[in-house]
Design an enzyme around this catalytic site. Structure first.
Site, mmCIF file in Angstrom:
data_model
loop_
_atom_site.group_PDB
_atom_site.id
_atom_site.type_symbol
_atom_site.label_atom_id
_atom_site.label_comp_id
_atom_site.label_asym_id
_atom_site.label_seq_id
_atom_site.Cartn_x
_atom_site.Cartn_y
_atom_site.Cartn_z
ATOM 1 N N ASP A 214 44.503 -66.226 -63.605
ATOM 2 C CA ASP A 214 45.761 -66.380 -64.331
ATOM 3 C C ASP A 214 45.998 -65.170 -65.244
ATOM 4 O OD1 ASP A 214 47.907 -68.361 -65.097
ATOM 5 O OD2 ASP A 214 47.000 -68.106 -67.070
ATOM 6 N N GLU A 275 46.892 -62.788 -60.666
ATOM 7 C CA GLU A 275 48.329 -62.902 -60.927
ATOM 8 C C GLU A 275 48.733 -61.640 -61.672
ATOM 9 O OE1 GLU A 275 51.524 -65.760 -63.276
ATOM 10 O OE2 GLU A 275 49.587 -65.346 -64.164
HETATM 11 C C1 GLC Z 1 50.532 -68.059 -65.631
HETATM 12 C C2 GLC Z 1 50.728 -69.384 -64.945
HETATM 13 C C3 GLC Z 1 51.716 -70.179 -65.739
HETATM 14 C C4 GLC Z 1 51.161 -70.406 -67.128
HETATM 15 C C5 GLC Z 1 50.814 -69.082 -67.791
HETATM 16 C C6 GLC Z 1 49.972 -69.278 -69.010
HETATM 17 O O1 GLC Z 1 51.661 -67.265 -65.607
HETATM 18 O O2 GLC Z 1 51.106 -69.193 -63.624
HETATM 19 O O3 GLC Z 1 52.023 -71.406 -65.134
HETATM 20 O O4 GLC Z 1 52.107 -71.080 -67.907
HETATM 21 O O5 GLC Z 1 50.072 -68.253 -66.939
HETATM 22 O O6 GLC Z 1 48.677 -69.653 -68.672
#
Ligand code: GLC
Length: 530
Positions: A214, A275
């Site tokens: 994440d 991500e």
């Molecule tokens: C990422 C996740 C999202 C979350 C954020 C904070 O972007 O995909 O859903 O709210 O991180 O952890």
């Protein structure tokens, strides 16, 4: 330590199984509820493995199911090495991994290293300790600005709206790029690194096949935490990828990914995908260097509007960024963005375009990430105000509705809510009454359904040699259209986003997203030819 030999023999042999895998993102809260509390859970997922095998996916990505007060639905983790009772327990997790492997489906899990929950023991200790104490050093506490320190230490907005700083009782402020219940960790602190290493090993030893990291472009913060240049959009989306944004993509992040990779190299056959909301191709590529992450989510396809030129440019950038270093990844939807049926215009047109885009995506070389429900053609849902739960809604002063509309529980069968998702109709987000036509049951035997299109396309992708090779060759095409050919295997994919039918490229039709118009490709249609 688990080895890939724990998997059934057919899949155990390929150690780089993920190079062209089709992943399926399970938003755990919304997939299947086994105990009737209206929230999806691990045993619910296990009960649907037969469906996932039939669909033809290779691996799952499970969104966070760890102990959490659920301020951001699990992305606020209070214990990363335990299962939240809402979703089951460690035994349920072990059952799920074992059964998924029986179905030849691998299991990858989400890790949230940028921040913890404010209920995490470390943050509780930090609050109970004075400014300057070692307990505070694991987070990012600072004095405020102004003569009485009543102004935040810098001007950073939180991604969910409002300032990225919250003041505690003794007057110090702590940083949270997301909700106040998600304090950012201080990645300069050795215990923070050690703890992530422990978490990685904990799940690897339990048999997971990999991780989704994440906010993999977060974690490291710039020296001195300088102010940023504010502009519309700085606060309102997770999608911020501005090169000048000091909150993300700082150099120090790569050392963290090297640490993660080192751990994973001790577990052959496992992988990590980050991500990474970083648009610049060169900077993006740095995350997938040979000693960093195996894969990076490239969100260009998500961000592309529905027209042939934007889509082609997204494809070329995504391929170009990682050429020769790592496979490209392809995503049309996830739990943070409006579902693509709706992005492409909703209604019948949205569905027709989503069908076409599914064929474009599944024709591409590399790794696919599907989001649960896209194979059913689910649109985004306009939820009533009372139902909204995403922290964005309150944090933005009820101006941004947030991401709940793409997180509505999956309709499995029957004609009324909860459509087999649960035994209670009181699901955590309400399902639209008219979703009967979207159920897996209604679509399974219907050759014209979205589900049948996905199943057929995935079957070809897995078995047809026309899908070989990493490179594309682009053909000349009429305005609003494109056609590319997989250089290795020869598959041709053509898309028509214009308003009129155009001649088909030469070849024999393997699959099309809608009916052909003689030897013409109709508007909003894609076709595969060999
Ligand atoms: C990422 C996740 C999202 C979350 C954020 C904070 O972007 O995909 O859903 O709210 O991180 O952890």
């Amino acid at each position: 330590m688990r080895r890939s030999s724990d998997l059934s023999p057919e899949i155990a042999e390929e150690s780089a199984w993920w190079l062209d895998a089709v992943f399926y993102q399970v938003y755990v809260r919304s997939f299947a509820d086994s105990n009737g509390d209206g929230v999806g859970d691990l045993d619910g997922i296990r009960s649907r493995l037969g469906y996932l095998e039939l669909l033809g996916v290779d691996a799952l990505w499970l969104t966070p199911f760890y102990r959490s007060p659920m301020a951001d639905h699990g992305y606020d983790v209070s214990d990363p090495r335990d299962v939240d009772p809402l979703f089951g327990d460690l035994a349920a997790f072990d059952r799920l991994v074992a059964d998924a492997h029986e179905h030849n489906i691998r299991v990858t899990v989400d890790l949230v290293p940028n921040h913890t929950s404010n209920q995490h023991i470390w943050f509780q200790q930090a609050l109970a300790s004075p400014p300057g104490s070692p307990e505070r050093a694991r987070y990012i506490f600072r004095e405020g600005r102004g003569y009485d320190g009543s102004q935040p230490p810098n001007n950073w907005p939180s991604i969910f709206g409002g300032p990225a700083w919250t003041r505690v009782a003794d007057g110090q402020w702590y940083l949270h790029l997301f909700a106040p219940q998600q304090p950012d960790l201080n990645w300069e602190h050795p215990e923070v690194r050690q703890d992530l290493e422990q978490t990685l090993r904990f799940w690897l030893d339990r048999g997971v096949d990999g991780f989704r990291i994440d906010v993999a472009h977060g974690m490291a913060k710039p020296d001195g935490l300088p102010d940023m240049e504010l502009h519309p959009g700085s606060s309102s989306a997770v999608l911020v990828d501005d090169a000048d944004d000091p909150r993300f993509d700082n150099e120090g992040v790569h050392d963290i990914h090297r640490m993660i990779r080192k751990v994973m190299d001790g577990y052959p056959g496992t992988m990590a995908v980050g991500e990474i909301w970083v648009k610049d191709d060169q900077r993006f590529a740095q995350y997938v260097r040979p000693d960093e992450l195996h894969l990076g989510f490239n969100f260009r396809l998500v961000e592309a509007s529905y027209d042939a030129d934007s889509i082609r440019s997204a494809i070329e950038h995504s391929l170009g960024a990682v050429a020769g270093i790592a496979p490209a990844t392809w995503t049309l939807s996830n739990h943070d963005v409006v579902r693509h049926v709706t992005r492409y215009g909703d209604g019948a047109a949205g569905v027709q375009r989503a069908r076409a885009m599914a064929l474009v995506e599944l024709a591409l070389p590399g790794v696919i990430y599907l989001y649960n429900g896209e194979e059913l053609g689910l649109p985004n849902v306009e939820l009533p105000d009372w139902a909204l739960q995403d922290p964005t809604w309150e944090r933005s002063g009820r101006t941004e509705r947030g991401r709940d509309g793409c997180r509505v529980p999956i309709p499995w069968e029957g004609g009324t809510p909860p459509f087999g998702f649960s035994t209670t109709a009181n699901t955590w987000l309400p399902q639209p009454n008219e979703w009967g036509g979207f159920t897996a049951e209604a679509q399974l035997e219907d050759p014209g359904s979205m589900l049948s299109l996905y199943r057929e396309a995935l079957e070809h992708r897995k078995t047809n040699p026309a899908f070989a090779g990493d490179e594309l060759e682009w053909y000349g095409a009429p305005p609003g259209c494109f056609a590319f050919r997989r250089k290795g295997g020869g598959l041709i994919c053509a898309l028509n986003t214009s308003g009129a039918s155009v001649p088909l490229p030469p070849g024999q039709v393997l699959l099309s997203s809608g009916p052909m118009d003689g030897d013409q490709l109709p508007p909003d249609t894609a076709v595969w030819l060999v």
